[in-house]
Design a protein around this motif. Sequence first.
Motif, PDB file in Angstrom:
ATOM      1  N   CYS A 121       0.833  -1.210   0.000  1.00 15.09           N
ATOM      2  CA  CYS A 121       0.000   0.000   0.000  1.00 15.09           C
ATOM      3  C   CYS A 121       0.864   1.255   0.000  1.00 15.09           C
ATOM      4  O   CYS A 121       0.494   2.279  -0.590  1.00 15.09           O
ATOM      5  CB  CYS A 121      -0.965  -0.006   1.180  1.00 15.09           C
ATOM      6  SG  CYS A 121      -0.189  -0.187   2.798  1.00 15.09           S
ATOM      7  N   GLN A 122       2.007   1.192   0.658  1.00 17.56           N
ATOM      8  CA  GLN A 122       2.899   2.356   0.687  1.00 17.56           C
ATOM      9  C   GLN A 122       3.571   2.566  -0.668  1.00 17.56           C
ATOM     10  O   GLN A 122       3.764   3.698  -1.107  1.00 17.56           O
ATOM     11  CB  GLN A 122       3.955   2.187   1.788  1.00 17.56           C
ATOM     12  CG  GLN A 122       3.324   2.200   3.179  1.00 17.56           C
ATOM     13  CD  GLN A 122       4.323   1.957   4.293  1.00 17.56           C
ATOM     14  OE1 GLN A 122       5.366   1.334   4.081  1.00 17.56           O
ATOM     15  NE2 GLN A 122       4.002   2.429   5.489  1.00 17.56           N
ATOM     16  N   ARG A 124       2.236   1.800  -3.472  1.00 18.92           N
ATOM     17  CA  ARG A 124       1.169   2.383  -4.293  1.00 18.92           C
ATOM     18  C   ARG A 124       1.044   3.876  -4.033  1.00 18.92           C
ATOM     19  O   ARG A 124       0.852   4.669  -4.958  1.00 18.92           O
ATOM     20  CB  ARG A 124      -0.169   1.696  -3.979  1.00 18.92           C
ATOM     21  CG  ARG A 124      -0.193   0.329  -4.530  1.00 18.92           C
ATOM     22  CD  ARG A 124      -1.428  -0.480  -4.227  1.00 18.92           C
ATOM     23  NE  ARG A 124      -1.313  -1.635  -5.083  1.00 18.92           N
ATOM     24  CZ  ARG A 124      -1.774  -1.683  -6.315  1.00 18.92           C
ATOM     25  NH1 ARG A 124      -2.515  -0.694  -6.797  1.00 18.92           N
ATOM     26  NH2 ARG A 124      -1.554  -2.733  -7.067  1.00 18.92           N
ATOM     27  N   ALA A 125       1.123   4.245  -2.748  1.00 16.73           N
ATOM     28  CA  ALA A 125       0.996   5.665  -2.390  1.00 16.73           C
ATOM     29  C   ALA A 125       2.082   6.492  -3.076  1.00 16.73           C
ATOM     30  O   ALA A 125       1.824   7.577  -3.590  1.00 16.73           O
ATOM     31  CB  ALA A 125       1.072   5.828  -0.879  1.00 16.73           C
ATOM     32  N   ARG A 127       3.782   5.691  -5.840  1.00 13.55           N
ATOM     33  CA  ARG A 127       3.561   5.708  -7.292  1.00 13.55           C
ATOM     34  C   ARG A 127       2.496   6.736  -7.654  1.00 13.55           C
ATOM     35  O   ARG A 127       2.612   7.444  -8.651  1.00 13.55           O
ATOM     36  CB  ARG A 127       3.144   4.323  -7.792  1.00 13.55           C
ATOM     37  CG  ARG A 127       4.241   3.301  -7.810  1.00 13.55           C
ATOM     38  CD  ARG A 127       5.439   3.713  -8.636  1.00 13.55           C
ATOM     39  NE  ARG A 127       6.398   2.617  -8.746  1.00 13.55           N
ATOM     40  CZ  ARG A 127       7.683   2.766  -8.998  1.00 13.55           C
ATOM     41  NH1 ARG A 127       8.183   3.988  -9.156  1.00 13.55           N
ATOM     42  NH2 ARG A 127       8.486   1.732  -9.080  1.00 13.55           N
TER      43      ARG A 127
END
Lengths: 305, 235
Positions: A121-122, A124-125, A127
């Motif tokens: 999730c990090q 993704r954040a 990106r």
Amino acid sequence: MSELEEVMVKGDEELLGEHLGVFTARSTERRILKAAQDGGIVSAVMIYGLEEGKFDGVIASVTDPDDPEEPWKPRPVVITDPDEVLEAAGTKYTYCPNVSVLKEAVRRYGCERVAMVGTPCQIRAVRKAQLLPVGMRHVPDKIELLIGIICMENFPYEGLKTMVEQLCGVWMREVAKMDIGKGKFWVYTDDGEVKTIPIDETHPFEGEPCHVCTDYCAELSDLTAGSVGSPDGWSTVIVRTEKALELLNEMVEQGLLEVKSIEEVKPGLGLVEKLAQAKKSKNQKEIEERKELGLPEPGKVHEQL
Amino acid sequence: MVRLAYVQLAGCCGCLVSLADTYERLLDILDEVELVYCQTLMDEREVPECDVVLVEGAVCLNHEECVEEARELEEKAETIVALGACASTGNFMRYSRGNEQSAPTHEAFVPLTEVVDVDYAVPGCPPAPEAIERFLTLLLEGKTELLEPFAKLAEGKTEYCGCDLMYHVVNKNMCMGCGTCAAACPTRAIEVVDGRPVVNEDRCIKCGACFTQCPRTIWPGDEAIKELVMGGEEE
């Protein structure tokens, strides 16, 4: 073909995300293996990158097991000295807001080439911060390498504390290492004791927001590392970008990483794929159930306002 | 060539500075457009008919001319973009009491999105130079699919501020504590405590950066990231 490319294989990209190859590896440095969770891949990459000037800052999390108030509670740090990387080695089984120091790394530390390790999730954040950097001035082009970690879910600090203190019967400050593997949650104490509970008993303490995530292998990373699929003391590594492959190739050539085909080891890539499938199916179902309750779908909150 | 106008309403010029802060890439953007109006950069007194207008600043409801200027944009421009938080969400202009000395009674400032039909809103105080560049590039290339979130934000349903982050992410059980909001906040109003953001409401200026930057509120899609970020465009 390089030594590394000879051992790389491809897995199911639907489950692992797009990649150039997968292999099993460990650091060849004793000091790294001693501090690391598994094969020390993340630490080794960070140290190598800082020493070679490929990165001028890395974002990781450190924890103080002896903190009188909240032992083992991690906090994010920007590391610029390769000698400090091992202070951040090892997995922390609770939230650490690594992305919160991203702008600081660029603006206050003046880093031009930042590497970050993070959960899927990090990654993704970050990106998204590169694609649509509304509040991320001068950050997008400073991201040199994103190292993802394989992640099924995370635990809130109080949840982790309950697992360790109530279920395992160990004070947090006495913990030397925590681990998840072979269907169990493991706690190693400073006195050399080992306590375990079945992984099923940890489920009530998982962070609920993790249940809407379908990314097991940090599919948008440059490279991903994790213990799943490899034997004890080794890490499974998924290489996704040319940049990451080049760096890993250099490390293998310089004898910093020992690599093997994941097809030669147990439990192997099949387990990674099986667990990735499990996370995707379980959490997709959760997303659907939440939708039925009228809750927003992750990533589409704005559509419902 | 796209005729682009840049209109400044009640604001600080910071969004224009941010646009210019794209350095040499500003020249690439200017190569792609014909700049037909921009008070700071050129001597042109009337907003002419144009394809795209970027509007910075809030609308002062006490100021008839300002309201009119804003309303006329609907006739003059094909596409209206609220650039930056004052035009998008209201920003700290919401708290403005008394304009400069020449007009101390001016105190009713609202975002452009409340006054006219805005096509796209780009929040942030100011939006990062790279965000403006990305937005304009996507707009000029006609990649409207990726611009949909900005179109949705232009509906001006809320301020997309720290409170919205609480109501629509944390309270909806979706915050995984990555810390993006804290990094995006221009006033350091957000601290991550026990894996969740805590917003200091006294410091929150309602710029929309946290809500817009959060990976759980608006997700642009993996494919866009693979193509535009990981495909090497940034290298």
